[in-house]
Design a protein around this motif. Structure first.
Motif, mmCIF file in Angstrom:
data_model
loop_
_atom_site.group_PDB
_atom_site.id
_atom_site.type_symbol
_atom_site.label_atom_id
_atom_site.label_comp_id
_atom_site.label_asym_id
_atom_site.label_seq_id
_atom_site.Cartn_x
_atom_site.Cartn_y
_atom_site.Cartn_z
ATOM 1 N N LEU A 143 0.826 -1.197 0.000
ATOM 2 C CA LEU A 143 0.000 0.000 0.000
ATOM 3 C C LEU A 143 0.864 1.251 0.000
ATOM 4 C CD1 LEU A 143 -2.530 -1.069 2.801
ATOM 5 C CD2 LEU A 143 -2.834 -1.287 0.325
ATOM 6 N N GLY A 144 0.347 2.313 -0.605
ATOM 7 C CA GLY A 144 0.994 3.621 -0.559
ATOM 8 C C GLY A 144 -0.040 4.677 -0.212
ATOM 9 N N ILE A 145 0.370 5.706 0.522
ATOM 10 C CA ILE A 145 -0.553 6.764 0.938
ATOM 11 C C ILE A 145 -0.005 8.102 0.457
ATOM 12 C CG2 ILE A 145 -1.739 7.852 2.888
ATOM 13 C CD1 ILE A 145 -1.147 5.239 4.447
ATOM 14 N N LEU A 146 -0.803 8.807 -0.345
ATOM 15 C CA LEU A 146 -0.371 10.051 -0.963
ATOM 16 C C LEU A 146 -1.483 11.088 -0.945
ATOM 17 C CD1 LEU A 146 1.394 8.684 -4.191
ATOM 18 C CD2 LEU A 146 2.539 9.669 -2.196
ATOM 19 N N LEU A 147 -1.091 12.320 -1.252
ATOM 20 C CA LEU A 147 -2.031 13.425 -1.375
ATOM 21 C C LEU A 147 -2.188 13.778 -2.849
ATOM 22 C CD1 LEU A 147 -3.572 15.070 0.807
ATOM 23 C CD2 LEU A 147 -1.900 16.898 0.447
ATOM 24 N N LEU A 148 -3.432 13.817 -3.317
ATOM 25 C CA LEU A 148 -3.744 14.110 -4.717
ATOM 26 C C LEU A 148 -4.530 15.411 -4.776
ATOM 27 C CD1 LEU A 148 -3.674 12.823 -7.634
ATOM 28 C CD2 LEU A 148 -5.928 11.889 -7.111
ATOM 29 N N ASN A 149 -4.088 16.351 -5.631
ATOM 30 C CA ASN A 149 -4.824 17.605 -5.789
ATOM 31 C C ASN A 149 -4.709 18.095 -7.233
ATOM 32 O OD1 ASN A 149 -2.253 18.905 -5.948
ATOM 33 N ND2 ASN A 149 -2.208 19.093 -3.704
ATOM 34 N N ASP A 150 -5.275 19.257 -7.494
ATOM 35 C CA ASP A 150 -5.298 19.763 -8.869
ATOM 36 C C ASP A 150 -3.899 20.018 -9.418
ATOM 37 O OD1 ASP A 150 -8.026 19.624 -8.888
ATOM 38 O OD2 ASP A 150 -8.349 21.745 -8.429
ATOM 39 N N ASP A 151 -2.953 20.358 -8.549
ATOM 40 C CA ASP A 151 -1.599 20.665 -8.999
ATOM 41 C C ASP A 151 -0.845 19.421 -9.481
ATOM 42 O OD1 ASP A 151 -1.894 23.358 -8.507
ATOM 43 O OD2 ASP A 151 -1.116 23.232 -6.459
ATOM 44 N N ALA A 166 -3.489 1.318 -9.030
ATOM 45 C CA ALA A 166 -4.847 1.805 -8.826
ATOM 46 C C ALA A 166 -4.901 2.533 -7.492
ATOM 47 C CB ALA A 166 -5.837 0.649 -8.840
ATOM 48 N N TYR A 167 -5.877 3.431 -7.347
ATOM 49 C CA TYR A 167 -5.992 4.154 -6.081
ATOM 50 C C TYR A 167 -7.444 4.294 -5.663
ATOM 51 C CZ TYR A 167 -7.565 8.511 -8.328
ATOM 52 O OH TYR A 167 -8.284 9.453 -9.007
ATOM 53 N N GLU A 168 -7.617 4.516 -4.369
ATOM 54 C CA GLU A 168 -8.926 4.744 -3.766
ATOM 55 C C GLU A 168 -8.842 6.007 -2.925
ATOM 56 O OE1 GLU A 168 -11.420 2.968 0.039
ATOM 57 O OE2 GLU A 168 -9.999 1.668 -1.022
ATOM 58 N N ASN A 271 -7.958 18.689 -1.188
ATOM 59 C CA ASN A 271 -6.976 17.653 -1.461
ATOM 60 C C ASN A 271 -7.595 16.293 -1.177
ATOM 61 O OD1 ASN A 271 -4.586 19.668 -1.543
ATOM 62 N ND2 ASN A 271 -5.491 20.013 0.461
ATOM 63 N N GLN A 272 -7.214 15.309 -1.956
ATOM 64 C CA GLN A 272 -7.676 13.949 -1.724
ATOM 65 C C GLN A 272 -6.558 13.128 -1.089
ATOM 66 O OE1 GLN A 272 -9.142 13.639 -6.049
ATOM 67 N NE2 GLN A 272 -10.260 12.010 -4.998
ATOM 68 N N MET A 273 -6.834 12.528 0.061
ATOM 69 C CA MET A 273 -5.923 11.555 0.627
ATOM 70 C C MET A 273 -6.259 10.216 -0.006
ATOM 71 S SD MET A 273 -3.370 11.430 2.779
ATOM 72 C CE MET A 273 -3.630 12.831 3.879
ATOM 73 N N ILE A 274 -5.281 9.590 -0.658
ATOM 74 C CA ILE A 274 -5.559 8.361 -1.398
ATOM 75 C C ILE A 274 -4.699 7.213 -0.902
ATOM 76 C CG2 ILE A 274 -6.212 9.665 -3.463
ATOM 77 C CD1 ILE A 274 -3.502 8.782 -4.697
ATOM 78 N N ILE A 275 -5.174 6.004 -1.170
ATOM 79 C CA ILE A 275 -4.408 4.793 -0.874
ATOM 80 C C ILE A 275 -4.117 4.103 -2.204
ATOM 81 C CG2 ILE A 275 -6.477 3.365 -0.473
ATOM 82 C CD1 ILE A 275 -4.805 1.985 1.768
ATOM 83 N N LEU A 276 -2.859 3.765 -2.399
ATOM 84 C CA LEU A 276 -2.344 3.274 -3.678
ATOM 85 C C LEU A 276 -2.034 1.792 -3.567
ATOM 86 C CD1 LEU A 276 -1.518 4.644 -6.418
ATOM 87 C CD2 LEU A 276 0.800 4.797 -5.471
ATOM 88 N N ARG A 277 -2.257 1.059 -4.669
ATOM 89 C CA ARG A 277 -1.982 -0.378 -4.672
ATOM 90 C C ARG A 277 -1.718 -0.839 -6.106
ATOM 91 N NH1 ARG A 277 -7.392 -3.858 -4.145
ATOM 92 N NH2 ARG A 277 -6.027 -5.267 -5.268
ATOM 93 N N GLN A 278 -1.181 -2.049 -6.230
ATOM 94 C CA GLN A 278 -1.036 -2.670 -7.547
ATOM 95 C C GLN A 278 -2.426 -3.011 -8.085
ATOM 96 O OE1 GLN A 278 1.337 -3.638 -9.712
ATOM 97 N NE2 GLN A 278 3.204 -3.049 -8.643
#
Length: 303
Positions: A143-151, A166-168, A271-278
């Motif tokens: 798992l990976g945890i990142l911040l996603l935004n317009d920038d 893929a992310y959620e 901002n969207q806090m997302i969780i990343l995975r294969q």
């Protein structure tokens, strides 16, 4: 003719990581002559020099850098393949999560330790945006945890697609400003961009080649000095000792103990806090449990 093998790849990566044949051999529990011979054979087979050998140390050549990059991918895929199909449960007792620097990762990982006591190795890898993506793409972390935004959205979605990730979305979080307890703006309940204009901004910047991937949800100000640092502790110290401010998600455990106050910033992007995975990987039970704990955490937050 001898063909390149996985062990030779491990030899090259070990020397690259430890900076010398001696240190690499010690780490791998083999003799230095055996290590040197294995790498030399590989270089002869490839007709390529992988290391520049000097008295100051052993340095990867341009070809060596490319070789290590590809070899890491292969070895990570082999490791994942072994974990996925082995019947030995010991090989399944590994869990890793990668993320930017978020206070909520540690307590959730501790909860996983208590819930899954048979796991022999748990890892929390905190680093830059690109390193988090790489860690998940190369199967180091589930798992990976990142911040996603317009920038950063366009570039991140492109990187996710390239790496078959893929992310959620876990939560939508607003941008917050943090400053020292006795800052002139500390008494305000909310902050505007106009309020910040007279004061220096401290930015947490690690991806120097891609400013849109800096771990900072606020654009640089049009006026006033900007201070950048790649160390979180340095950032907090500057804020504590000056009238500088920083920006973040507002999710910070016990900010008062760090001498900080946090205030929401008005009229800024969400901002969207997302969780990343294969995308093609079935999550393990512990990963599913960690993900559920994250969702529950954000349900309790009002950020």
């Amino acid at each position: 003719m001898k063909k390149m093998n996985l062990q030779q790849m491990r030899y090259v990566i070990a020397v690259a990581d430890h900076g010398s044949f001696h240190a690499a051999a010690k780490k791998l529990y083999i003799s230095q002559p055996s290590l040197s011979h294995g790498i030399k054979e590989l270089e002869q087979e490839l007709n390529t020099q992988l290391f520049q050998r000097t008295r100051q140390g052993n340095f990867l050549t341009t070809s060596g850098v490319d070789f290590v990059r590809q070899a890491r991918k292969i070895l990570h895929e082999v490791t994942y393949l072994h974990r996925a199909f082995t019947v030995n449960p010991d090989h399944q007792r590994y869990f890793s999560v990668a993320g930017q620097h978020y206070d909520f990762i540690a307590p959730i990982l501790c909860a996983m330790m208590a819930k899954y006591p048979d796991y022999q190795y748990l890892r929390a890898f905190e680093s830059t945006t690109l390193d988090v993506i790489k860690d998940v793409a190369q199967y180091r972390s589930e798992l990976g945890i990142l911040l996603l935004n317009d920038d950063n959205r366009s570039r991140l979605l492109n990187l996710f697609d390239q790496n078959k990730l893929a992310y959620e979305t876990l939560a939508t979080v607003e941008t917050h400003i943090f400053m020292r307890l006795h800052h002139p703006l500390a008494a305000k309940k909310t902050i505007t961009l106009a309020d910040l204009a007279p004061y220096p901004q401290v930015r947490f910047a690690q991806e120097s080649a891609y400013t849109e991937l800096d771990e900072d949800p606020l654009d640089p100000p049009n006026s006033g000095p900007i201070i950048t640092t790649s160390d979180r502790a340095t950032m907090y110290r500057i804020i504590n000792e000056t009238q500088a401010y920083g920006a973040g998600t507002g999710i910070l455990a016990e900010p008062e103990r760090q001498g900080l106050v946090i205030r929401p910033l008005l009229q800024t992007q969400a901002n969207q806090m997302i969780i990343l995975r294969q995308a093609n990987q079935e999550l393990s039970e512990i990963s599913q449990s960690f993900s559920q704990a994250l969702r529950q955490f954000f349900k309790t937050q009002s950020v």
